[in-house]
Design a protein around this motif. Structure first.
Motif, PDB file in Angstrom:
ATOM      1  N   UNK A   8      66.300  31.811  20.800  1.00  0.00           N
ATOM      2  CA  UNK A   8      66.989  30.497  21.308  1.00  0.00           C
ATOM      3  C   UNK A   8      66.129  29.393  22.168  1.00  0.00           C
ATOM      4  N   UNK A   9      64.995  30.032  22.605  1.00  0.00           N
ATOM      5  CA  UNK A   9      64.118  29.118  23.263  1.00  0.00           C
ATOM      6  C   UNK A   9      63.763  28.038  22.429  1.00  0.00           C
ATOM      7  N   UNK A  10      63.511  28.257  21.212  1.00  0.00           N
ATOM      8  CA  UNK A  10      63.000  27.258  20.323  1.00  0.00           C
ATOM      9  C   UNK A  10      64.007  25.794  20.051  1.00  0.00           C
ATOM     10  N   UNK A  11      65.604  26.307  20.241  1.00  0.00           N
ATOM     11  CA  UNK A  11      66.503  25.435  20.465  1.00  0.00           C
ATOM     12  C   UNK A  11      66.462  24.376  21.763  1.00  0.00           C
ATOM     13  N   UNK A  12      66.175  25.363  22.930  1.00  0.00           N
ATOM     14  CA  UNK A  12      65.875  24.408  24.134  1.00  0.00           C
ATOM     15  C   UNK A  12      64.750  23.501  24.101  1.00  0.00           C
ATOM     16  N   UNK A  13      63.562  24.105  23.152  1.00  0.00           N
ATOM     17  CA  UNK A  13      62.504  23.163  23.242  1.00  0.00           C
ATOM     18  C   UNK A  13      62.987  21.712  22.261  1.00  0.00           C
ATOM     19  N   UNK A  14      63.732  22.162  21.299  1.00  0.00           N
ATOM     20  CA  UNK A  14      64.295  20.934  20.326  1.00  0.00           C
ATOM     21  C   UNK A  14      65.063  19.890  21.224  1.00  0.00           C
ATOM     22  N   UNK A  15      66.010  20.520  21.855  1.00  0.00           N
ATOM     23  CA  UNK A  15      66.665  19.639  22.677  1.00  0.00           C
ATOM     24  C   UNK A  15      65.974  19.017  23.721  1.00  0.00           C
ATOM     25  N   UNK A  16      64.995  19.472  24.607  1.00  0.00           N
ATOM     26  CA  UNK A  16      64.257  18.625  25.471  1.00  0.00           C
ATOM     27  C   UNK A  16      63.165  17.526  24.629  1.00  0.00           C
TER      28      UNK A  16
ATOM     29  N   UNK B 192      69.069  29.160  31.778  1.00  0.00           N
ATOM     30  CA  UNK B 192      69.991  30.299  31.302  1.00  0.00           C
ATOM     31  C   UNK B 192      69.578  31.186  30.672  1.00  0.00           C
ATOM     32  N   UNK B 193      68.820  30.779  29.378  1.00  0.00           N
ATOM     33  CA  UNK B 193      68.321  31.785  28.407  1.00  0.00           C
ATOM     34  C   UNK B 193      67.245  32.462  29.061  1.00  0.00           C
ATOM     35  N   UNK B 194      66.575  32.020  30.005  1.00  0.00           N
ATOM     36  CA  UNK B 194      65.453  32.989  30.598  1.00  0.00           C
ATOM     37  C   UNK B 194      66.168  33.990  31.616  1.00  0.00           C
ATOM     38  N   UNK B 195      67.063  33.614  32.207  1.00  0.00           N
ATOM     39  CA  UNK B 195      67.584  34.756  33.034  1.00  0.00           C
ATOM     40  C   UNK B 195      68.622  35.817  32.336  1.00  0.00           C
ATOM     41  N   UNK B 196      69.025  35.285  31.044  1.00  0.00           N
ATOM     42  CA  UNK B 196      69.778  36.324  30.382  1.00  0.00           C
ATOM     43  C   UNK B 196      68.488  37.177  29.666  1.00  0.00           C
ATOM     44  N   UNK B 197      67.473  36.334  29.097  1.00  0.00           N
ATOM     45  CA  UNK B 197      66.287  37.302  28.810  1.00  0.00           C
ATOM     46  C   UNK B 197      65.849  38.259  29.560  1.00  0.00           C
ATOM     47  N   UNK B 198      65.766  37.863  30.863  1.00  0.00           N
ATOM     48  CA  UNK B 198      65.252  38.852  31.851  1.00  0.00           C
ATOM     49  C   UNK B 198      66.068  39.978  32.142  1.00  0.00           C
ATOM     50  N   UNK B 199      67.367  39.922  32.274  1.00  0.00           N
ATOM     51  CA  UNK B 199      68.364  40.871  32.388  1.00  0.00           C
ATOM     52  C   UNK B 199      68.330  41.775  31.341  1.00  0.00           C
ATOM     53  N   UNK B 200      68.416  41.243  30.153  1.00  0.00           N
ATOM     54  CA  UNK B 200      68.224  42.043  28.778  1.00  0.00           C
ATOM     55  C   UNK B 200      66.983  42.805  28.683  1.00  0.00           C
TER      56      UNK B 200
END
Length: 578
Positions: free
Chosen positions: A32-40, A62-70
């Motif tokens: 999902x980080x790829x979509x964050x890069x696209x939006x930026x 938010x994606x990064x926090x979720x990634x850390x918890x997972x």
């Protein structure tokens, strides 16, 4: 390997499910980080919008926090499963080893067996607890990334996909070679470890003969052989890594060229290309990671094969499905040996025991004498069911020992060997080995009965004194008295003595003989005797030669009736007088 490991992993399905969910979530969030890069790029930089850039950053955070918890749950659960499964495998493996007869350990080096219990299982733990999780996560990332690549741009995806067959087929072929070489390497490392352990265990002999250089060279040769095998495995893995790198990075380079021409032509936005490049890099990285981990998995497969071989070894002697109980009230001899015939597998044409018949009554003391190789120690092994006779049987109060539970049968005996066996523990634990639940008072009473209490209390920590490996801190007589104390504490019905005083000086022999006299009171005793003076006063002496019982009687009667016994007696007593 996976199907074999599943029988251990499936016991923890709940934790496995949490780990898999965490794996899927972390892989999805990573992509999902790829979509964050696209939006930026599209909503922030390209649109020159601070609000769009801020919104894209919030989503990315938010994606990064979720990634850390997972990642936390993934790592914890997978590591827990790895440690738990390996602990279970070790327990099952060690339990299997304890059921195998002594003959198995005569044919296999202790160091090699220990290597399978420790080194091989540790390698499995590394793979299950980290490498397998890493491989699965990267596999999910690869599949998810490929899917998103096709959704983003089919043409560019086909460019990247063309290299996959050129990676997968070498991966399978090289992987098989790595597995075989890994097993060979681990076998050689285990052999080197076994040789090192054996030479260090007998360091006095090595140094007494000044053979340090010899054993050093032998160890070096073994280590070098293991290194060369490992080097071949490393070459295959290095080739595979280089192949994957050149194929994947070449495909990404071609894809970048095509994508950039589409951006310049207005057929693709810069954000879409950036997202696609991100997916392509994730796919390439995950494929390279899987390739590296695949080599570790193949090493683990070699280790698993060695462990499975050991666990699959079936003991030659097992307890019957419906064991019988000994009725000690029956009017039968305590031990009845009938037509007992046995040959060792290595010498099938030579009979160690040949039609042996002997009965022993309760409370009787019977000595077994004869030249070396006459079958005395073999008879002890058969009584304990360490080996199985080809012909004949042994009965305890009329019950064939084959019909008895092995634990119940062996609980009837206490063995005091010629070379006493002590463990790397303190005095109490060594004596208590005869009766694990014994109190301190019972341990001390057994030690006093074995004439061992006085020297024990003189030790630095008394009964808590650590004895070193194989009781190396004690003299031969002290070790023997501790072994006798252990047998006294076990309180057996039948005592098996394998010439317990033959290697002692006169003073130690006197003390040990007193301890043995105390131990033999009110017990049925079988004694392997090489020195006839130690058994002159037993109830009966059985004379063996070439596996056959040639005569039975007292010391005085055998001097008259048995030429073999008289010859042995004359040799020993004349030598003693001289």
């Amino acid at each position: 390997m996976l199907s074999w490991l599943w029988q251990f992993v499936k016991l923890y399905k709940t934790r496995l499910a949490i780990a898999i969910v965490a794996l899927i979530c972390t892989s999805a969030l990573t992509l999902s980080l790829g979509q964050g890069i696209r939006l930026m790029i599209d909503n922030g930089f390209a649109a020159q919008s601070y609000d769009g850039l801020a919104a894209a950053l919030k989503i990315t955070l938010l994606i990064i926090v979720g990634l850390a918890i997972g990642a936390y749950f993934r790592f914890y659960m997978v590591s827990w499963i790895g440690e738990r499964v390996v602990a279970d495998i070790r327990r099952q493996l060690y339990g299997r080893l304890l059921k195998l007869p002594p003959s198995f350990f005569e044919d296999n080096l202790a160091g090699e067996i220990q290597s399978r219990v420790t080194t091989d299982t540790t390698l499995l733990q590394t793979v299950i607890g980290s490498s397998f999780s890493f491989a699965l996560r990267n596999t999910l990332t690869f599949l998810g990334g490929m899917t998103l690549m096709f959704v983003s741009n089919v043409k560019l995806s086909l460019v990247v996909l063309t290299v996959v067959p050129f990676i997968v087929f070498p991966l399978i072929i090289v992987g098989r070679k790595v597995k075989r070489l890994s097993k060979d390497s681990q076998d050689k490392v285990a052999h080197v470890g076994a040789w090192a352990g054996e030479s260090l265990q007998h360091i006095k002999v090595v140094q007494a003969f000044t053979r340090e250089d010899l054993v050093k060279q032998q160890f070096a040769d073994g280590a070098e052989s293991a290194f060369q095998t490992a080097l071949r495995r490393i070459r295959y893995r290095a080739f595979l890594i280089a192949l994957v790198m050149i194929m994947v990075m070449g495909a990404v380079t071609v894809m970048l060229y095509i994508g950039e021409t589409d951006v310049l032509a207005g057929n693709l936005s810069a954000g879409d290309l950036s997202a696609f490049v991100f997916y392509a890099i994730m796919v390439a990285g995950s494929l390279a990671a899987v390739t590296e981990v695949y080599g570790e998995v193949q090493r683990a497969a070699g280790a698993a094969e060695r462990i499975r071989e050991l666990i699959a070894t079936e003991p030659e002697i097992e307890s019957p499905q419906a064991p019988e109980q000994v009725d000690f009230g029956r009017a039968e001899p305590l031990i009845a040996i009938a037509n007992l015939t046995f040959s060792y597998p290595s010498r099938p044409n030579h009979q160690a025991l040949d039609g042996l018949n002997l009965t022993i009554q309760r409370g009787e003391r019977v000595a077994l004498v004869g030249p070396s190789g006459s079958g005395k120690s073999t008879l002890f092994d058969l009584l304990l069911r360490f080996r199985q006779p080809q012909v004949g049987n042994i009965k305890i109060h009329g019950t064939d020992i084959k019909q008895l539970d092995l634990v119940s049968l062996r609980d009837l005996y206490a063995l005091v060997p010629q070379q006493p066996v002590l463990f790397s523990a303190n005095v109490v634990e060594n004596i208590r080995f005869g009766k694990p639940g014994a109190s301190q008072a019972e341990v001390e009473a057994a030690a006093k009965a074995a004439y061992a209490h006085d020297f024990i209390v003189d030790l630095p920590q008394g009964y808590q004194s650590f004895l070193g490996e194989q009781g190396v801190k004690l003299s031969g007589g002290q070790r023997q008295r501790l072994a006798i104390a252990r047998a006294i504490l076990a309180d057996p019905k039948i005592l098996l003595l394998d010439e317990a005083t033959s290697a002692l000086d006169a003073q130690s022999e006197h003390l040990v003989q007193q301890a043995l006299d105390e131990l033999m009171k009110h017990r049925t005793t079988l004694i392997i005797a090489h020195r006839l003076a130690t058994v002159a006063h037993v109830d009966r002496i059985a004379v063996l030669e070439h596996g056959k019982l040639v005569d039975v009687g007292t010391h005085q009667s055998l001097l008259q009736s048995s030429p073999l016994y008289k010859r042995l007696a004359d040799l020993q007593f004349q030598s003693h007088q001289a």
